[in-house]
Scaffold this motif. Structure first.
Motif, PDB file in Angstrom:
ATOM      1  N   PHE A  13       0.707  -1.689   0.470  1.00  0.00           N
ATOM      2  CA  PHE A  13      -0.059   0.292   0.352  1.00  0.00           C
ATOM      3  C   PHE A  13       0.970   1.250  -0.091  1.00  0.00           C
ATOM      4  CE2 PHE A  13      -2.264  -3.490   2.187  1.00  0.00           C
ATOM      5  CZ  PHE A  13      -3.626  -3.451   1.523  1.00  0.00           C
ATOM      6  N   ARG A  14       2.177   1.209   0.853  1.00  0.00           N
ATOM      7  CA  ARG A  14       3.141   2.354   0.745  1.00  0.00           C
ATOM      8  C   ARG A  14       3.683   3.046  -1.169  1.00  0.00           C
ATOM      9  NH1 ARG A  14       8.718   2.351  -0.060  1.00  0.00           N
ATOM     10  NH2 ARG A  14       8.627   0.361   0.632  1.00  0.00           N
ATOM     11  N   ILE A  15       3.607   1.138  -1.506  1.00  0.00           N
ATOM     12  CA  ILE A  15       4.382   2.117  -3.169  1.00  0.00           C
ATOM     13  C   ILE A  15       3.028   2.313  -4.041  1.00  0.00           C
ATOM     14  CG2 ILE A  15       5.868   0.612  -5.095  1.00  0.00           C
ATOM     15  CD1 ILE A  15       7.221  -1.017  -2.367  1.00  0.00           C
ATOM     16  N   PRO A  16       3.115   2.985  -5.066  1.00  0.00           N
ATOM     17  CA  PRO A  16       1.538   3.966  -5.786  1.00  0.00           C
ATOM     18  C   PRO A  16       1.744   2.713  -6.752  1.00  0.00           C
ATOM     19  CG  PRO A  16       3.155   5.568  -5.504  1.00  0.00           C
ATOM     20  CD  PRO A  16       3.991   4.453  -4.897  1.00  0.00           C
ATOM     21  N   MET A  17       2.337   2.420  -7.555  1.00  0.00           N
ATOM     22  CA  MET A  17       2.257   0.636  -8.264  1.00  0.00           C
ATOM     23  C   MET A  17       2.162  -0.084  -7.522  1.00  0.00           C
ATOM     24  SD  MET A  17       4.369  -0.375 -11.155  1.00  0.00           S
ATOM     25  CE  MET A  17       4.801   1.007 -11.918  1.00  0.00           C
ATOM     26  N   LEU A  18       2.203  -0.422  -6.624  1.00  0.00           N
ATOM     27  CA  LEU A  18       2.061  -1.312  -5.956  1.00  0.00           C
ATOM     28  C   LEU A  18       0.230  -1.991  -4.824  1.00  0.00           C
ATOM     29  CD1 LEU A  18       4.692  -3.304  -4.147  1.00  0.00           C
ATOM     30  CD2 LEU A  18       3.530  -3.870  -6.422  1.00  0.00           C
ATOM     31  N   ARG A  19      -0.028  -0.788  -4.977  1.00  0.00           N
ATOM     32  CA  ARG A  19      -1.242  -0.038  -4.099  1.00  0.00           C
ATOM     33  C   ARG A  19      -1.749  -0.035  -5.001  1.00  0.00           C
ATOM     34  NH1 ARG A  19       0.675   4.828  -1.719  1.00  0.00           N
ATOM     35  NH2 ARG A  19      -0.433   5.976  -3.802  1.00  0.00           N
ATOM     36  N   ARG A  20      -2.090   0.389  -6.200  1.00  0.00           N
ATOM     37  CA  ARG A  20      -3.345   0.330  -7.366  1.00  0.00           C
ATOM     38  C   ARG A  20      -3.472  -1.175  -7.528  1.00  0.00           C
ATOM     39  NH1 ARG A  20      -2.070   2.273 -13.833  1.00  0.00           N
ATOM     40  NH2 ARG A  20      -1.299  -0.324 -13.054  1.00  0.00           N
ATOM     41  N   MET A  21      -2.235  -1.750  -8.035  1.00  0.00           N
ATOM     42  CA  MET A  21      -2.685  -3.068  -7.970  1.00  0.00           C
ATOM     43  C   MET A  21      -3.159  -4.352  -6.818  1.00  0.00           C
ATOM     44  SD  MET A  21       1.211  -4.063 -10.713  1.00  0.00           S
ATOM     45  CE  MET A  21       0.644  -5.706  -9.402  1.00  0.00           C
ATOM     46  N   THR A  22      -2.183  -3.793  -6.104  1.00  0.00           N
ATOM     47  CA  THR A  22      -3.409  -4.295  -4.438  1.00  0.00           C
ATOM     48  C   THR A  22      -5.000  -4.070  -4.283  1.00  0.00           C
ATOM     49  OG1 THR A  22      -0.981  -4.979  -3.534  1.00  0.00           O
ATOM     50  CG2 THR A  22      -3.112  -5.009  -2.658  1.00  0.00           C
ATOM     51  N   PHE A  23      -4.922  -3.004  -4.194  1.00  0.00           N
ATOM     52  CA  PHE A  23      -6.969  -2.533  -4.556  1.00  0.00           C
ATOM     53  C   PHE A  23      -7.742  -3.669  -6.183  1.00  0.00           C
ATOM     54  CE2 PHE A  23     -10.288  -0.027  -5.672  1.00  0.00           C
ATOM     55  CZ  PHE A  23     -10.992  -0.382  -5.019  1.00  0.00           C
ATOM     56  N   CYS A  24      -7.150  -3.094  -7.286  1.00  0.00           N
ATOM     57  CA  CYS A  24      -8.141  -4.048  -7.810  1.00  0.00           C
ATOM     58  C   CYS A  24      -8.040  -5.410  -7.631  1.00  0.00           C
ATOM     59  CB  CYS A  24      -7.138  -3.614  -9.714  1.00  0.00           C
ATOM     60  SG  CYS A  24      -7.192  -1.663 -10.006  1.00  0.00           S
ATOM     61  N   LEU A  25      -6.703  -6.153  -7.572  1.00  0.00           N
ATOM     62  CA  LEU A  25      -6.813  -7.602  -7.020  1.00  0.00           C
ATOM     63  C   LEU A  25      -8.012  -7.718  -6.203  1.00  0.00           C
ATOM     64  CD1 LEU A  25      -3.106  -8.500  -7.710  1.00  0.00           C
ATOM     65  CD2 LEU A  25      -4.655  -9.253  -9.151  1.00  0.00           C
ATOM     66  N   SER A  26      -7.715  -7.330  -4.771  1.00  0.00           N
ATOM     67  CA  SER A  26      -7.894  -7.540  -3.747  1.00  0.00           C
ATOM     68  C   SER A  26     -10.261  -7.400  -4.346  1.00  0.00           C
ATOM     69  CB  SER A  26      -8.386  -6.971  -2.445  1.00  0.00           C
ATOM     70  OG  SER A  26      -7.043  -6.290  -2.278  1.00  0.00           O
ATOM     71  N   LEU A  27     -10.255  -6.346  -5.145  1.00  0.00           N
ATOM     72  CA  LEU A  27     -11.682  -6.920  -5.227  1.00  0.00           C
ATOM     73  C   LEU A  27     -11.601  -7.664  -6.614  1.00  0.00           C
ATOM     74  CD1 LEU A  27     -14.043  -5.327  -4.747  1.00  0.00           C
ATOM     75  CD2 LEU A  27     -13.790  -3.357  -6.536  1.00  0.00           C
ATOM     76  N   ALA A  28     -11.167  -7.727  -6.756  1.00  0.00           N
ATOM     77  CA  ALA A  28     -11.704  -8.947  -7.742  1.00  0.00           C
ATOM     78  C   ALA A  28     -11.688 -10.565  -7.139  1.00  0.00           C
ATOM     79  CB  ALA A  28     -10.355  -9.105  -8.796  1.00  0.00           C
ATOM     80  N   TRP A  29     -10.231 -10.461  -6.499  1.00  0.00           N
ATOM     81  CA  TRP A  29     -10.498 -11.772  -5.176  1.00  0.00           C
ATOM     82  C   TRP A  29     -11.948 -11.911  -4.501  1.00  0.00           C
ATOM     83  CZ3 TRP A  29      -7.357 -16.122  -5.204  1.00  0.00           C
ATOM     84  CH2 TRP A  29      -6.722 -16.340  -5.751  1.00  0.00           C
ATOM     85  N   PHE A  30     -11.707 -10.720  -4.135  1.00  0.00           N
ATOM     86  CA  PHE A  30     -13.075 -10.637  -3.226  1.00  0.00           C
ATOM     87  C   PHE A  30     -14.425 -11.312  -3.692  1.00  0.00           C
ATOM     88  CE2 PHE A  30     -17.174  -8.319  -1.282  1.00  0.00           C
ATOM     89  CZ  PHE A  30     -17.253  -8.903   0.272  1.00  0.00           C
ATOM     90  N   ALA A  31     -14.917 -10.701  -4.898  1.00  0.00           N
ATOM     91  CA  ALA A  31     -15.768 -10.387  -5.147  1.00  0.00           C
ATOM     92  C   ALA A  31     -15.814 -12.029  -6.130  1.00  0.00           C
ATOM     93  CB  ALA A  31     -16.060  -9.912  -6.672  1.00  0.00           C
ATOM     94  N   THR A  32     -14.820 -12.869  -6.825  1.00  0.00           N
ATOM     95  CA  THR A  32     -14.994 -14.650  -6.492  1.00  0.00           C
ATOM     96  C   THR A  32     -15.631 -15.106  -6.191  1.00  0.00           C
ATOM     97  OG1 THR A  32     -13.050 -13.722  -8.254  1.00  0.00           O
ATOM     98  CG2 THR A  32     -13.622 -15.625  -7.988  1.00  0.00           C
ATOM     99  N   GLY A  33     -14.350 -14.743  -4.637  1.00  0.00           N
ATOM    100  CA  GLY A  33     -15.230 -16.178  -3.455  1.00  0.00           C
ATOM    101  C   GLY A  33     -16.830 -15.211  -2.757  1.00  0.00           C
ATOM    102  N   PHE A  34     -17.306 -14.078  -2.704  1.00  0.00           N
ATOM    103  CA  PHE A  34     -17.903 -13.291  -2.452  1.00  0.00           C
ATOM    104  C   PHE A  34     -18.629 -14.614  -2.935  1.00  0.00           C
ATOM    105  CE2 PHE A  34     -21.089 -10.681  -2.132  1.00  0.00           C
ATOM    106  CZ  PHE A  34     -21.670 -10.251  -1.221  1.00  0.00           C
TER     107      PHE A  34
END
Length: 542
Positions: A318-339
């Motif tokens: 979450f500190r590094i901008p590029m990783l922050r954007r990737m982590t947010f998008c991937l987390s939402l995709a993972w959450f939505a898939t399991g949900f």
């Protein structure tokens, strides 16, 4: 020389690898039984109020609902009596003497009366099981790094066997939920260690195939469960039947070797060398194994040791901008898939079709779904496949809201299609996430992503409770969440035919290279316009 080249010397796809994958795959085959077990052990049969002890049984005890069927949670207060006013005769009350279930099969619902006002407890039991998987991932991930992959795998087999058997003998519902939590905890350890040990011992070119093979083990395991449930109508015996094999897997896991990388990074290089020589002998390359030396092993894994010593934590995501954007998008995709996945996978009985046949169809759709996913990943790319899978799944779930309950075939087709898309999403996400995160923080990124899909799967059963307010609310929530996950995937970069990034700098350079092709056509068009400038106004007149 890298570890892959060392593996080639001792035999990268010999007898050892096939036996190793088979030993890891058999428990995965049986793991689907535990994940989806409550479809059958918590099935809710048709039921109605038990008449008062002093009353004669008859239709008078059961008021009729708006659908023309007897009420499931109400009964008349008074027996038919011509001397009583109509309002008094029609007065109803809850099922004070329990329920009568129209089924020859028992379940936790019939044993502990998880119906009417207590029906929320059935969904809570599944959520607690998923909470066990969530907590297990957090705890066992750290213990796996500290004590090794194999000890965690072995203990997880034993925990699942013991807690699954304990659930079969639970005297009360709260004790049953405790054992189910422990089952989820053990499943998390099995999944984590199996993925790592599978990837560790096969060559790079075979990783996708072997990972897919393990995925198909889970898929085919879904075909076993309906057969077992049909043959074993008592939920306690069914629970025990799917748990006993893990005692055997516990014993067989002692043959499974430890991760070589973990041994070297933990300062146990001599043990790593001993295992490599044993593998070489098993694959018929004993002489090659004898040529390996301790110094050579340490030297060849020097780069991996250096990368492992680079200290990155979850906060860096979450500190590094590029990783922050990737982590947010991937987390939402993972959450939505399991949900969304577990909303369909655990809602089989809602579609009114034969429970056993429908579960086979729900499991069967994963076979073509995963095959189509492999083709799509290879030709269309990860970015398109991931976004399309979640957007289509969200559309299918939302469409269920507008299909009447009496059109069971249409509803079933939409549900099966949606589950197939979500299965594709899972297959894509495992590969896509591992390719997006750099080596130095890949395990952490995968752990955070896995955390979100477990949160989604844990909340999924609880959302079904909102159906008591309005029946369409759960599908609206599931569908919109899947659409949001698919939309987030559109903001992720493509990784098809790209080398895996090893450091944060590699990721930044890779992103810069990805932007260059978009800029080059503009430069080219500008250069083509330069010769035309002398003929324009002003320059031409001079």
């Amino acid at each position: 020389m890298t570890f892959s080249e060392i593996l080639d010397r001792v035999g990268s796809m010999g007898r050892f690898q096939f036996l190793h994958v088979a030993i890891l795959g058999l428990p995965i085959l049986n793991m689907a039984n535990h994940n989806l077990l409550q479809i059958f052990t918590a099935a809710t049969p048709v039921h109605h109020c038990r008449p008062p002890p002093n009353a004669s049984t008859g239709p008078w005890v059961l008021p009729m609902g708006p659908n023309g069927k007897p009420e499931r949670c109400l009964r008349f207060v008074h027996p038919p009596n011509a001397s009583l006013p109509n309002e008094t005769q029609r007065a109803t009350e809850p099922c004070l003497d329990g329920w009568v279930y129209n089924s020859t099969k028992d379940s936790i619902v019939t044993e502990w009366d998880l119906v009417c006002n207590s029906n929320k407890l059935k969904e809570m039991a599944q959520s607690i099981f998923m909470a066990g998987i969530l907590i297990g991932g957090l705890v066992l991930g750290d213990l796996s790094d500290r004590f090794g992959r194999r000890p965690i795998l072995t203990c997880s087999y034993l925990l699942l066997a013991a807690s699954g058997s304990g659930a079969a003998f639970s005297p009360t519902f709260p004790i049953y939920m405790v054992f189910r939590f422990l089952c989820g905890f053990g499943i998390s350890g099995i999944t984590l260690s199996t993925v790592i040990l599978n990837v560790e011992w096969v060559p790079t070119r075979m990783r996708a195939i072997m990972s897919t093979a393990l995925g198909y083990c889970y898929t085919f395991g879904q075909f076993i469960l309906p057969g077992l449930a049909y043959a074993i109508p008592q939920w306690r015996w069914l629970q025990l039947t799917v748990s006993i094999p893990f005692f055997i897997f516990f014993l067989s896991s002692w043959w499974t070797p430890e991760s070589i990388r973990w041994l070297v990074l933990s300062g146990k290089s001599s043990k790593a060398l001993k295992i490599l020589r044993r593998v070489a002998a098993f694959n018929g390359k004993k002489e090659e194994g004898e040529r390996l030396s301790l110094e050579e092993l340490k030297l060849n894994l020097q780069k991996e040791i250096a990368l492992a010593k680079a200290k990155y934590t979850a906060s860096d995501l979450f500190r590094i901008p590029m990783l922050r954007r990737m982590t947010f998008c991937l987390s939402l995709a993972w959450f939505a898939t399991g949900f969304a996945y577990y909303s369909l996978a655990m809602g089989v009985e809602e579609f009114g079709v034969n429970l056993y046949i429908l579960q086979i169809i729900f499991g069967g759709v994963d076979v073509p779904a995963k095959f189509i996913t492999i083709l799509s990943l290879s030709y269309l790319g990860r970015h398109t496949t991931q976004a399309a899978a979640l957007l289509l799944a969200g559309g299918a779930i939302l469409a269920l809201t507008f299909v009447p309950l009496d059109l069971q075939t249409v509803r079933t087709v939409l549900a099966v299609f949606g589950k197939g898309c979500l299965s594709s999403s899972f297959s894509c996400l495992f590969l896509y996430t591992s390719e997006l995160y750099p080596t130095v923080i890949r395990q952490t990124g995968m752990g955070v992503s896995n955390l979100w899909t477990r949160v989604g799967s844990m909340l999924s059963p609880l959302v079904k409770i909102t159906g008591e307010v309005q029946p369409f609310i759960p599908n609206i929530i599931y569908g919109i969440t899947a659409l949001l996950g698919g939309s987030a995937a559109l903001f992720l970069p493509e990784t098809l035919n790209q080398p895996l990034p090893e450091t944060i700098e590699d990721l930044e350079n890779w992103s810069l290279r990805a932007k260059k092709p978009k800029q080059e056509p503009e430069v080219e068009k500008a250069s083509q316009r330069i010769p035309l400038q002398p003929h324009g106004p002003g320059l031409g007149s001079s």
